[in-house]
Design a protein around this motif. Structure first.
Motif, PDB file in Angstrom:
ATOM      1  N   SER A 163       1.033  -0.846   0.078  1.00  0.00           N
ATOM      2  CA  SER A 163       0.051  -0.169  -0.143  1.00  0.00           C
ATOM      3  C   SER A 163       0.789   1.351   0.261  1.00  0.00           C
ATOM      4  CB  SER A 163      -0.678   0.101   1.601  1.00  0.00           C
ATOM      5  OG  SER A 163      -0.080   0.047   2.503  1.00  0.00           O
ATOM      6  N   LEU A 164       2.128   0.598   0.481  1.00  0.00           N
ATOM      7  CA  LEU A 164       2.826   2.420   0.653  1.00  0.00           C
ATOM      8  C   LEU A 164       3.765   2.595  -0.769  1.00  0.00           C
ATOM      9  CD1 LEU A 164       4.205   4.775   2.828  1.00  0.00           C
ATOM     10  CD2 LEU A 164       5.767   2.736   2.482  1.00  0.00           C
ATOM     11  N   ALA A 165       3.950   1.567  -1.438  1.00  0.00           N
ATOM     12  CA  ALA A 165       4.820   1.936  -2.746  1.00  0.00           C
ATOM     13  C   ALA A 165       3.479   2.110  -3.664  1.00  0.00           C
ATOM     14  CB  ALA A 165       4.550  -0.049  -3.269  1.00  0.00           C
ATOM     15  N   LEU A 166       2.031   1.573  -3.339  1.00  0.00           N
ATOM     16  CA  LEU A 166       1.148   2.309  -4.558  1.00  0.00           C
ATOM     17  C   LEU A 166       0.338   3.534  -4.211  1.00  0.00           C
ATOM     18  CD1 LEU A 166      -1.184   1.634  -6.409  1.00  0.00           C
ATOM     19  CD2 LEU A 166      -3.015   1.088  -4.956  1.00  0.00           C
ATOM     20  N   MET A 167       0.682   4.344  -2.851  1.00  0.00           N
ATOM     21  CA  MET A 167       0.702   5.656  -2.861  1.00  0.00           C
ATOM     22  C   MET A 167       1.576   6.235  -3.239  1.00  0.00           C
ATOM     23  SD  MET A 167      -2.340   5.465  -1.782  1.00  0.00           S
ATOM     24  CE  MET A 167      -2.576   7.044  -1.912  1.00  0.00           C
TER      25      MET A 167
END
Lengths: 386, 402
Positions: free
Chosen positions: A99-103
Motif C-alpha cells: 500500500s505504501l508503494a502504491l501511494m
C-alpha cells in the motif's frame, strides 16, 4: 509501424496495466535507493506539519518542494487500515509495504500519464500531425529507460518534468503568464529549469509576452520567498545550500583547461546560448530550445555527462524531437540504448566481467550519443541561407 | 543618446576628453598604490633598473635621491586619500607615464576610426577605450605597464589600415621587445600581406623586422637564464609558449600553431581587425591569465564594437561586466598593500565601517568561493569563447541572423 499507430490507445492502456503491476509487485525502492529517500522525506515533512510548523529549507534542502508534493500521498497511506511500521522496519510484500508503494508511486504514474498527454498535445500543436504526436507519446510511454527510471529507481523528477511540459504547452498556446508560472514552479521543484530560462528569450518577441512571462515567473518565486520567511529561514541558508548539499556542485562540471574556477557546464550552456542567438533560425520552437539547453547542461555536468537519472529530463523532449524529425530516429534509438546500458542504469552491470572496462566504454558511449544529438539538433536548426 | 552630442561635435568631444582626463589624474593622485606599483617601487628602491614592460612605470620625473627612497617605500603602505602632498605628488608622477600611453592609445583609435569610416566613428572608438572603467582600473589605478604594448598594437593596426605593413611589423616588433604577446600578431600580419599580394621581398622584410623585436626581447630575457622563457611570469608571459610538463602537449604551442594554419587555409578576406582580434582573444583563452589582462584586446574591441551588430555588442557588454566582476572577486575588491581598496574604502585594520565588514564577509564566504566565482569565471570564459568564434566566423562570411 502504421499498425502500431492505429492501435496506440490499446498499447497505452496495456502499459498502464504493466506499470501498475510493477508498482504492486516490485519491492519498495526497487533496485535504487531514491524511492526510499523520497518516502522518508515525505514522512518527515508530514511530521513537521503535524507538529504545527512549516517545513524549513534549512532542514530539507533543495528537495523540499518535491517532498511537500509527496506528503499528501504519504498522509493518505497513514490513514489506510493497515499497519504503519517505522519505514526502516517495513517488510517487503506485506499489505503495509504494497500500500505504501502504491501511494508513493502513484504521483509517478499520474505524472507519467500527464507527460504522455502533454507530449501528444505539444507535438500536435507544433506539427499539426496526429501521427507524429502519437510517435512522441509512444516513444515516451513505452520507453524502457523511462520505465526503469520511474518504476524501479523511483525518480520523482517526473513531477517537475510534467510541470515543465505544461509550461511548454502554455507557451505554444500563447498563454505567457501561465508559461512563466509553470517554468518557475518547475525550477523551484528541481533546479534544471533555471538553466533553460535564458533560452526562452528568443520566444518572448513582444513586450506583452515578455512582461507576462516575467510577471508569471515572479509569482511562485514570491510565494517561495514568503514561505522561506515564515519558516524562519534566511537568505544565508539558501546561499549555504551548495556547501551542505555538495553534490549540487557536480552540475558545474569539471575545470576547463585546468583553470581553477572555469567549469565546463556553465561554459557549455552559455556557448550553446550564443549558438542559438547567432546561428539558429528565428522560427524555431520551444522544444528544440529546451532540448539543447538541457543537453548542454548534461554534457557539462560531472563525469561522462552526469548521472543517467538526470537524462530523464531530456527524455520527453527528445521524444518530441524525434517525432518532429523522424529522420533522426537512429540517433534517438542509439541515445536511448546507451542511456539504458549506462553504468548507473544497467541492471546487469554488477555481473559484467570487467567493470572498469565496461564502465568507461558504456559511459563514454552514452556521453557520445548525447553530444551527437546536441550537434544534430543544432545543425537542423541552423539558418540555411541569408 | 547623450554621448552622440560629444561624438558629433569636435569641440564638445575635446571638452569631454579633458574632463575625463582631469578626473583620471585626480583619482590617480589620490588612489593608494597597487601591488603592481609596490613591486616596481621595490625594484627601483633596491637599485635595479626596471626590466621589460615595467620601464613604463619608471618615474623619470621623480628625483630618486637617498632622502626620498624611504618615502618611496612608504607610499604603498599609505592610503593615499588625504595623505600628505608629497605622497599625492608621488602617486601622480608614478601614474603619469601610463596615463600618457592611455591617452596616446585613444588618439590612435580616433585615427583608426577616421581611416575606416569617419571622424565620428573614430571619436566613438576613442571613448569606448578612454571612458571605459576597465582601462582606467587597469592602466592608471593598477598600473599595468602592458599599456605600452597595447598602444603599439593599436598603432600597428592603424599602420596596417593605412597600407603600411612594414611599419606595422616594426611596431609589433617593438611591442614584442617589451613583452612577448605582440609577437603572436606577426603571423596574421604576414597572412594579411600574403592575401593582399604583397611582394615577397616586402614579406621577408616584415618577417625580419618583426623577428628583430623578438630577438631584442630574448636579449634582455636570456641574461636571466631560461626563467622568463619556460616559466609563467607576469613580466613577460603568463603561460609559457614553450616549456611545461615534459612529454605533454603545450596547449599554447598547439593552439596557436593550429590556429595560424587554419587562418592561412580558410581566410578568404583581408580583415586585419578580425585577424588581430581573434588571435589575441585565442591567446588570452589559452594563456588563461588574470582578468585584468583582457586589457590587451580592449583597444581592438573598441574598434570592433563600433561596427558590430546588436548581438556582438551584447556579448562584449556581458563579457566586460563578467570580467570586471571576476576581477573584483579574485583581487579581494581591488585590495592594495595599504589595506585600502582601489575603490577607496578600507578593507583591513581596526574599526572598519559596517559596509567594509559586509564586503569582507561576503568575499570570505563559501558562497563566493564555491558558487559565485566559478559561475562568474565560467561566464567570462564562455563569452570570450563566443566572441572569438564570432570573430573567426567573419573570415568565412557565414550568414547572419536576420
Amino acid at each position: 509501424m502504421r499498425n502500431i499507430l492505429v492501435h496506440w490507445r490499446g498499447i497505452v492502456y496495456s502499459f498502464c496495466g504493466v506499470k501498475l503491476l510493477a508498482i504492486l509487485l516490485l519491492p519498495i525502492g526497487g533496485l535504487g535507493e531514491d524511492f526510499g529517500n523520497w518516502t522518508l522525506g515525505a514522512s518527515l515533512v508530514l511530521h513537521t506539519i503535524l507538529a504545527g510548523k512549516l517545513p524549513a529549507l534549512s532542514t530539507y534542502g533543495v528537495y523540499i518542494g518535491i517532498e511537500v508534493v509527496l506528503m499528501p500521498f504519504y498522509w493518505v497511506w497513514t490513514l489506510l487500515p493497515v499497519e504503519h511500521p517505522n519505514l526502516a522496519n517495513l517488510t517487503q510484500h506485506t499489505p503495509s509495504a504494497v500500500s505504501l508503494a502504491l501511494m508513493m508511486k502513484l504521483p509517478i504514474l499520474l505524472c507519467d500519464i500527464a507527460t504522455l498527454i502533454l507530449l501528444l498535445r505539444v507535438v500536435r500543436r507544433i506539427t499539426n500531425s496526429e501521427e507524429k504526436s502519437i510517435v512522441a507519446g509512444l516513444t515516451w510511454f513505452v520507453n524502457p529507460f523511462n520505465f526503469y527510471m520511474l518504476y524501479f529507481f523511483g525518480a520523482m523528477d517526473i513531477i517537475p518534468i510534467a510541470v515543465f511540459l505544461l509550461a511548454i504547452s502554455f507557451e505554444l498556446d500563447g498563454r505567457w503568464f501561465r508559461w512563466g508560472v509553470a517554468t518557475m514552479l518547475s525550477g523551484l521543484l528541481r533546479l534544471f529549469a533555471f538553466a533553460i530560462y535564458p533560452f526562452f528569450i528568443p520566444l518572448t518577441r513582444t513586450k506583452l509576452s515578455r512582461g507576462n512571462f516575467i510577471l508569471g515567473s515572479m509569482i511562485p518565486l514570491a510565494f517561495a520567498v514568503g514561505l522561506l520567511y515564515l519558516s524562519h529561514d534566511s537568505l544565508a541558508i539558501v546561499f549555504n545550500i551548495p556547501a551542505r548539499q555538495f553534490w549540487l556542485l557536480e552540475f558545474l562540471g569539471f575545470n576547463v583547461l585546468g583553470l581553477q574556477f572555469v567549469r565546463l557546464s556553465p561554459v557549455l550552456v552559455l556557448f550553446q546560448l550564443y549558438v542559438v542567438f547567432r546561428f539558429w533560425r528565428r522560427d524555431t520552437n520551444i522544444v528544440y530550445l529546451a532540448s539543447v539547453s538541457l543537453l548542454a547542461l548534461l554534457l557539462g555536468a560531472t563525469l561522462y555527462g552526469g548521472e543517467a537519472q538526470h537524462f530523464l529530463w531530456v527524455s520527453p523532449l527528445l521524444s518530441a524531437c524525434v517525432a518532429m524529425r523522424l529522420e533522426d530516429s537512429w540517433v534517438y534509438a542509439l541515445t536511448i540504448f546507451t542511456a539504458l546500458t549506462a553504468p548507473t542504469v544497467n541492471p546487469f552491470y554488477q555481473w559484467t566481467p570487467s567493470p572498469i572496462l565496461f564502465d568507461t566504454f558504456l559511459a563514454g558511449a552514452f556521453y557520445a550519443m548525447k553530444a551527437i544529438y546536441l550537434l544534430k539538433l543544432n545543425l537542423s536548426n541552423f539558418q540555411t541561407s541569408r | 543618446m547623450f554621448l552622440s552630442i560629444f561624438i558629433r561635435s569636435r569641440n564638445a568631444y575635446l571638452i569631454l576628453v579633458c574632463a575625463i582626463a582631469a578626473l583620471k589624474l585626480v583619482l590617480s593622485a589620490i588612489a593608494p598604490a597597487s601591488f603592481d606599483l609596490r613591486d616596481i617601487i621595490m625594484l627601483v628602491a633596491s637599485g635595479h633598473a626596471p626590466i621589460g614592460p615595467w620601464f613604463a612605470l619608471y618615474p623619470p620625473l621623480y628625483n630618486q635621491t637617498a632622502s626620498n627612497v624611504g618615502q618611496l617605500q612608504s607610499w604603498p603602505l599609505t592610503a593615499s586619500l588625504g595623505a600628505e602632498p608629497s605622497i599625492t605628488m608621488l602617486s601622480l608622477l608614478f601614474r603619469l607615464p601610463v596615463f600618457l600611453f592611455d591617452l596616446a592609445t585613444m588618439i590612435v583609435l580616433i585615427c583608426i576610426g577616421r581611416k575606416m569610416k569617419s571622424p565620428a566613428e573614430g571619436r566613438l572608438m576613442g571613448l569606448v577605450w578612454f571612458l571605459n572603467p576597465f582601462s582606467f582600473f587597469g592602466v592608471e589605478l593598477l598600473g599595468l605597464p602592458d599599456v605600452v604594448c597595447i598602444f603599439l598594437i593599436a598603432l600597428s593596426l592603424l599602420l596596417l589600415t593605412s597600407e603600411r605593413p612594414l611599419f606595422s611589423a616594426a611596431t609589433l616588433g617593438l611591442g614584442a621587445f617589451v613583452k612577448l604577446f605582440p609577437i603572436f600578431l606577426l603571423p596574421p600580419l604576414l597572412v594579411y600581406m600574403h592575401l593582399n599580394r604583397s611582394p615577397r621581398k616586402l614579406l621577408l622584410s616584415a618577417t625580419a623586422i618583426g623577428l628583430l623585436g623578438f630577438l631584442g626581447y630574448l636579449a634582455w630575457v636570456l641574461p636571466y637564464g631560461l626563467e622568463y622563457l619556460v616559466t609563467p611570469t607576469p613580466v613577460t608571459q603568463l603561460v609559457p609558449f614553450v616549456g611545461g610538463i615534459a612529454n605533454t602537449v603545450n596547449s599554447i604551442t598547439f593552439g596557436m600553431l593550429a590556429f595560424y594554419c587554419l587562418m592561412f587555409i580558410f581566410m578568404k578576406r583581408t580583415a586585419p581587425l578580425s585577424m588581430f582580434l581573434s588571435t589575441l582573444l585565442l591567446y588570452y583563452l589559452l594563456a588563461t591569465p588574470g582578468p585584468q589582462y583582457l586589457i590587451w584586446v580592449l583597444p581592438l574591441i573598441a574598434v570592433d564594437v563600433v561596427f558590430a551588430d546588436r548581438l556582438k555588442v551584447l556579448i562584449v557588454s556581458a563579457l566586460l561586466a563578467f570580467v570586471f566582476a571576476q576581477w573584483f572577486l579574485v583581487s579581494i575588491a581591488f585590495l592594495t598593500p595599504s589595506g585600502y581598496s582601489l575603490l577607496m574604502f578600507p578593507l583591513g585594520g581596526e574599526s572598519l565601517p559596517a559596509y567594509s565588514v559586509t564586503i569582507g564577509n561576503f568575499l570570505d564566504s563559501d558562497l563566493v568561493s564555491i558558487i559565485v566565482l566559478p559561475l562568474v569565471s565560467s561566464a567570462t570564459f564562455a563569452f570570450i569563447l563566443a566572441y572569438t568564434v564570432d570573430q573567426i566566423r567573419s573570415w568565412f562570411s557565414i550568414p547572419q541572423t536576420k
